[in-house]
Design a protein around this motif. Structure first.
Motif, mmCIF file in Angstrom:
data_model
loop_
_atom_site.group_PDB
_atom_site.id
_atom_site.type_symbol
_atom_site.label_atom_id
_atom_site.label_comp_id
_atom_site.label_asym_id
_atom_site.label_seq_id
_atom_site.Cartn_x
_atom_site.Cartn_y
_atom_site.Cartn_z
ATOM 1 N N GLY A 1 -5.778 -16.851 8.525
ATOM 2 C CA GLY A 1 -6.604 -16.773 7.322
ATOM 3 C C GLY A 1 -7.245 -15.410 7.157
ATOM 4 N N ALA A 2 -7.310 -14.636 8.227
ATOM 5 C CA ALA A 2 -7.934 -13.306 8.152
ATOM 6 C C ALA A 2 -6.905 -12.215 7.915
ATOM 7 C CB ALA A 2 -8.714 -13.033 9.430
ATOM 8 N N GLY A 3 -5.648 -12.587 7.632
ATOM 9 C CA GLY A 3 -4.613 -11.564 7.433
ATOM 10 C C GLY A 3 -4.214 -10.944 8.755
ATOM 11 N N SER B 1 0.846 -1.202 0.000
ATOM 12 C CA SER B 1 0.000 0.000 0.000
ATOM 13 C C SER B 1 0.881 1.251 0.000
ATOM 14 C CB SER B 1 -0.886 0.000 1.248
ATOM 15 O OG SER B 1 -0.128 0.438 2.351
ATOM 16 N N ARG C 1 1.111 3.194 2.275
ATOM 17 C CA ARG C 1 1.689 3.304 3.630
ATOM 18 C C ARG C 1 3.106 2.723 3.679
ATOM 19 N NH1 ARG C 1 -3.547 1.678 4.207
ATOM 20 N NH2 ARG C 1 -3.022 -0.524 4.124
ATOM 21 N N ALA D 1 -2.412 -20.556 0.037
ATOM 22 C CA ALA D 1 -2.135 -19.192 -0.431
ATOM 23 C C ALA D 1 -0.808 -19.155 -1.207
ATOM 24 C CB ALA D 1 -2.139 -18.212 0.744
ATOM 25 N N ALA E 1 1.708 -0.577 -4.961
ATOM 26 C CA ALA E 1 1.118 -1.566 -5.879
ATOM 27 C C ALA E 1 0.090 -0.945 -6.815
ATOM 28 C CB ALA E 1 0.476 -2.699 -5.074
ATOM 29 N N CYS F 1 -8.677 -20.338 0.676
ATOM 30 C CA CYS F 1 -7.931 -21.299 1.508
ATOM 31 C C CYS F 1 -8.851 -22.319 2.182
ATOM 32 C CB CYS F 1 -7.108 -20.555 2.550
ATOM 33 S SG CYS F 1 -8.003 -19.249 3.398
ATOM 34 N N ALA G 1 -1.012 -10.669 -3.815
ATOM 35 C CA ALA G 1 -1.538 -11.010 -2.481
ATOM 36 C C ALA G 1 -2.074 -9.733 -1.844
ATOM 37 C CB ALA G 1 -0.442 -11.647 -1.628
ATOM 38 N N ARG H 1 -11.971 -14.701 -9.231
ATOM 39 C CA ARG H 1 -12.263 -16.140 -9.164
ATOM 40 C C ARG H 1 -13.468 -16.517 -9.999
ATOM 41 N NH1 ARG H 1 -11.270 -16.743 -2.799
ATOM 42 N NH2 ARG H 1 -9.013 -16.438 -2.837
ATOM 43 N N GLU I 1 -4.870 -7.196 -0.311
ATOM 44 C CA GLU I 1 -6.117 -7.224 0.460
ATOM 45 C C GLU I 1 -6.683 -5.811 0.414
ATOM 46 O OE1 GLU I 1 -7.908 -9.759 2.453
ATOM 47 O OE2 GLU I 1 -9.237 -8.069 2.098
ATOM 48 N N MET I 2 -7.577 -5.577 -0.501
ATOM 49 C CA MET I 2 -8.215 -4.267 -0.615
ATOM 50 C C MET I 2 -9.558 -4.468 -1.297
ATOM 51 S SD MET I 2 -5.426 -2.782 -3.311
ATOM 52 C CE MET I 2 -6.249 -1.948 -4.629
HETATM 53 P P1 NAP Z 1 -2.961 -8.872 4.838
HETATM 54 O O1 NAP Z 1 -2.077 -9.545 5.816
HETATM 55 O O2 NAP Z 1 -3.997 -7.942 5.337
HETATM 56 O O3 NAP Z 1 -2.021 -8.115 3.754
HETATM 57 C C1 NAP Z 1 -2.586 -7.234 2.813
HETATM 58 C C2 NAP Z 1 -1.551 -6.702 1.828
HETATM 59 O O4 NAP Z 1 -2.239 -5.820 0.909
HETATM 60 C C3 NAP Z 1 -0.445 -5.862 2.492
HETATM 61 O O5 NAP Z 1 0.740 -6.016 1.782
HETATM 62 C C4 NAP Z 1 -0.979 -4.445 2.328
HETATM 63 O O6 NAP Z 1 0.049 -3.465 2.312
HETATM 64 C C5 NAP Z 1 -1.616 -4.526 0.957
HETATM 65 N N1 NAP Z 1 -2.627 -3.486 0.797
HETATM 66 C C6 NAP Z 1 -3.634 -3.175 1.636
HETATM 67 N N2 NAP Z 1 -4.323 -2.106 1.179
HETATM 68 C C7 NAP Z 1 -3.730 -1.735 0.023
HETATM 69 C C8 NAP Z 1 -3.952 -0.701 -0.912
HETATM 70 N N3 NAP Z 1 -4.933 0.198 -0.771
HETATM 71 N N4 NAP Z 1 -3.148 -0.610 -2.000
HETATM 72 C C9 NAP Z 1 -2.149 -1.509 -2.196
HETATM 73 N N5 NAP Z 1 -1.872 -2.503 -1.319
HETATM 74 C C10 NAP Z 1 -2.652 -2.621 -0.226
HETATM 75 O O7 NAP Z 1 -3.780 -9.951 3.951
HETATM 76 P P2 NAP Z 1 -3.363 -11.475 3.588
HETATM 77 O O8 NAP Z 1 -3.923 -12.410 4.589
HETATM 78 O O9 NAP Z 1 -1.908 -11.518 3.301
HETATM 79 O O10 NAP Z 1 -4.201 -11.718 2.272
HETATM 80 C C11 NAP Z 1 -3.765 -11.238 1.020
HETATM 81 C C12 NAP Z 1 -4.702 -11.774 -0.077
HETATM 82 O O11 NAP Z 1 -4.611 -13.201 -0.124
HETATM 83 C C13 NAP Z 1 -6.177 -11.429 0.170
HETATM 84 O O12 NAP Z 1 -6.794 -11.172 -1.064
HETATM 85 C C14 NAP Z 1 -6.720 -12.703 0.805
HETATM 86 O O13 NAP Z 1 -8.100 -12.858 0.581
HETATM 87 C C15 NAP Z 1 -5.919 -13.771 0.064
HETATM 88 N N6 NAP Z 1 -5.742 -15.032 0.786
HETATM 89 C C16 NAP Z 1 -5.322 -15.037 2.091
HETATM 90 C C17 NAP Z 1 -5.138 -16.271 2.734
HETATM 91 C C18 NAP Z 1 -4.665 -16.378 4.168
HETATM 92 O O14 NAP Z 1 -4.621 -17.514 4.682
HETATM 93 N N7 NAP Z 1 -4.327 -15.291 4.850
HETATM 94 C C19 NAP Z 1 -5.368 -17.453 2.044
HETATM 95 C C20 NAP Z 1 -5.793 -17.400 0.705
HETATM 96 C C21 NAP Z 1 -5.954 -16.185 0.087
HETATM 97 P P3 NAP Z 1 0.477 -2.673 3.681
HETATM 98 O O15 NAP Z 1 1.243 -3.639 4.511
HETATM 99 O O16 NAP Z 1 1.323 -1.562 3.147
HETATM 100 O O17 NAP Z 1 -0.800 -2.206 4.338
#
Ligand code: NAP
Length: 365
Positions: A194-196, A37, A39, A348, A71, A162, A92, A122, A94-95
């Motif tokens: 799974g919720a990030g 992001s 940030r 993931a 990104a 997942c 990856a 998807r 999340e927005m």
């Molecule tokens: P997360 O921990 O919340 O990470 C989110 C990422 O997106 C961070 O790098 C964040 O950057 C970036 N981001 C957030 N807002 C943004 C914006 N406005 N512009 C550009 N980048 C932005 O989430 P996660 O669990 O890693 O999940 C990532 C993706 O994978 C999601 O789509 C989720 O549904 C999918 N997924 C997750 C899992 C799992 O087990 N966690 C499994 C399967 C699929 P900053 O750090 O700079 O905020």
């Protein structure tokens, strides 16, 4: 062989960290571009993840010093692509879903293929939703997708949610062995990762279970049908069966999603021993191609009465295996079992890397 330079969008998040860690010693791919992001943009990767690095393993030395880009700014990735630093990206992010979908299309349109974990595409008809062992044949829709959009080198592939990893591969193995699947009821027990990050608040999940995860039951019921579907003409046509009813729960486990399944077969019903034999001998293209991220066998059957367990079994086979146990008759349907898989690896980043390896083996990179 020179490694293929790749980028990770959402590199700082829970899944992004897994990508950087898993790709640290990858024989084919090397992370040369990281974005997140606004940030995080402008910081080194080390600065951007300071105080929120969640893994025991680390990325290789050079990755810590990568400058994190925004990104949302595709021109930065295109510039890296032209400098030979970003052949394709793992997404990856999340927005907002619409924003993610539009952004992934912008990367593809600029000639940068996207291997995504996000849900935005998807259900896009010409985007394959891949589990390497199950539906790698859906890769064949990529030229149609490129033609539909007028893209030359860019394309989008996604991996499923997942929550479905722990039962979709075992289901497919039974279908491949010739058994029809009519209906199933699945109850998932899903880890907090799974919720990030920061995900579910600690006061909500410690000493607790939460019987609701927004949108997860719909994904758990519908995504397997696209994956088990077939390529017909210019589209992937969903399988009509099995009908799936899902209950999705958040549980106080760090990593590892479990799924308790009751399954009804068609008129031919395999014995429990036959089911176990099908699962233990099942293999798919990632195994036949000896892909680096592929486990030796995709399904392990545990015979102990109290396995699989998240803490003991999630890391089996490079955390890419589905561990299945408690295989027994069902008093309402035909068969019961419990499946377990690592949500941030198989579910993931590891699953995304396996998809990229499959694409490379098909000549896409
Ligand atoms: P997360 O921990 O919340 O990470 C989110 C990422 O997106 C961070 O790098 C964040 O950057 C970036 N981001 C957030 N807002 C943004 C914006 N406005 N512009 C550009 N980048 C932005 O989430 P996660 O669990 O890693 O999940 C990532 C993706 O994978 C999601 O789509 C989720 O549904 C999918 N997924 C997750 C899992 C799992 O087990 N966690 C499994 C399967 C699929 P900053 O750090 O700079 O905020």
């Amino acid at each position: 062989m020179a490694k293929i330079p790749v980028g990770v969008l959402g590199a700082t998040g829970m899944v992004g960290q897994q990508y950087l860690s898993l790709l640290a010693d990858h024989p084919w791919f090397e992370v040369r571009y990281a974005a997140a992001s606004p940030r995080s943009a402008g910081k080194t990767y080390r600065e951007a993840v300071a105080g929120r690095w969640h893994l025991a393993s680390s990325p290789s030395g050079g990755m810590w010093d990568l400058r994190v880009e925004d990104a949302n700014d595709v021109s930065r990735a295109l510039d890296a692509n032209r400098r030979g630093c970003c052949t394709f990206v793992f997404s990856a992010l999340e927005m907002d879903k619409d924003r993610t979908g539009a952004l992934e299309e912008a990367y593809a349109a600029s000639g940068i293929p996207v291997v995504s974990n996000a849900s935005a595409h998807r259900w896009t008809a010409d985007v394959p939703m891949l589990i390497g062992e199950v539906n790698s044949r859906h890769i064949d829709i990529i030229p149609i997708q490129q033609k539909n959009h007028g893209w030359d080198r860019g394309f989008i592939v996604v991996k499923p949610n997942c929550s479905i990893q722990s039962y979709t591969t075992p289901l497919y193995a039974l279908l491949e062995a010739g058994y029809d699947l009519k209906r199933l009821v699945v109850t998932t027990l899903q880890a907090v990762s799974g919720a990030g990050y920061p995900g579910t608040a600690s006061l909500d999940i410690l000493d607790n279970t939460v019987p609701y995860i927004g949108g997860e039951e719909e994904k758990s019921e519908n995504e397997p049908l696209k994956i088990l579907g077939s390529l017909s003409g210019n589209a992937i046509v969903n399988a009509a069966e099995p009908r799936i009813a899902a209950h999705c729960n958040r549980v106080p486990v760090s990593d590892g999603h479990s799924a308790c399944v009751s399954l009804e077969f068609g008129s031919r019903k395999p014995s429990i021993e036959e089911v176990k034999k099908i699962w233990t001998s099942f293999r798919g293209p990632p195994q036949d191609l000896c892909l680096p991220m592929a486990p030796e066998l995709p399904i392990i059957v545990r015979e102990e009465a109290d396995r699989p367990q998240a803490r003991k079994d999630r890391d089996a086979g490079k955390a890419m295996v589905v561990s299945v146990g408690r295989v027994r008759p069902c008093t309402v349907f035909d068969l019961r079992f419990v499946g377990l898989s690592h949500n941030t690896v198989r579910g993931a980043a590891g699953g995304g890397i396996l998809n990229a390896e499959l694409l490379k083996s098909r000549g896409y990179f």
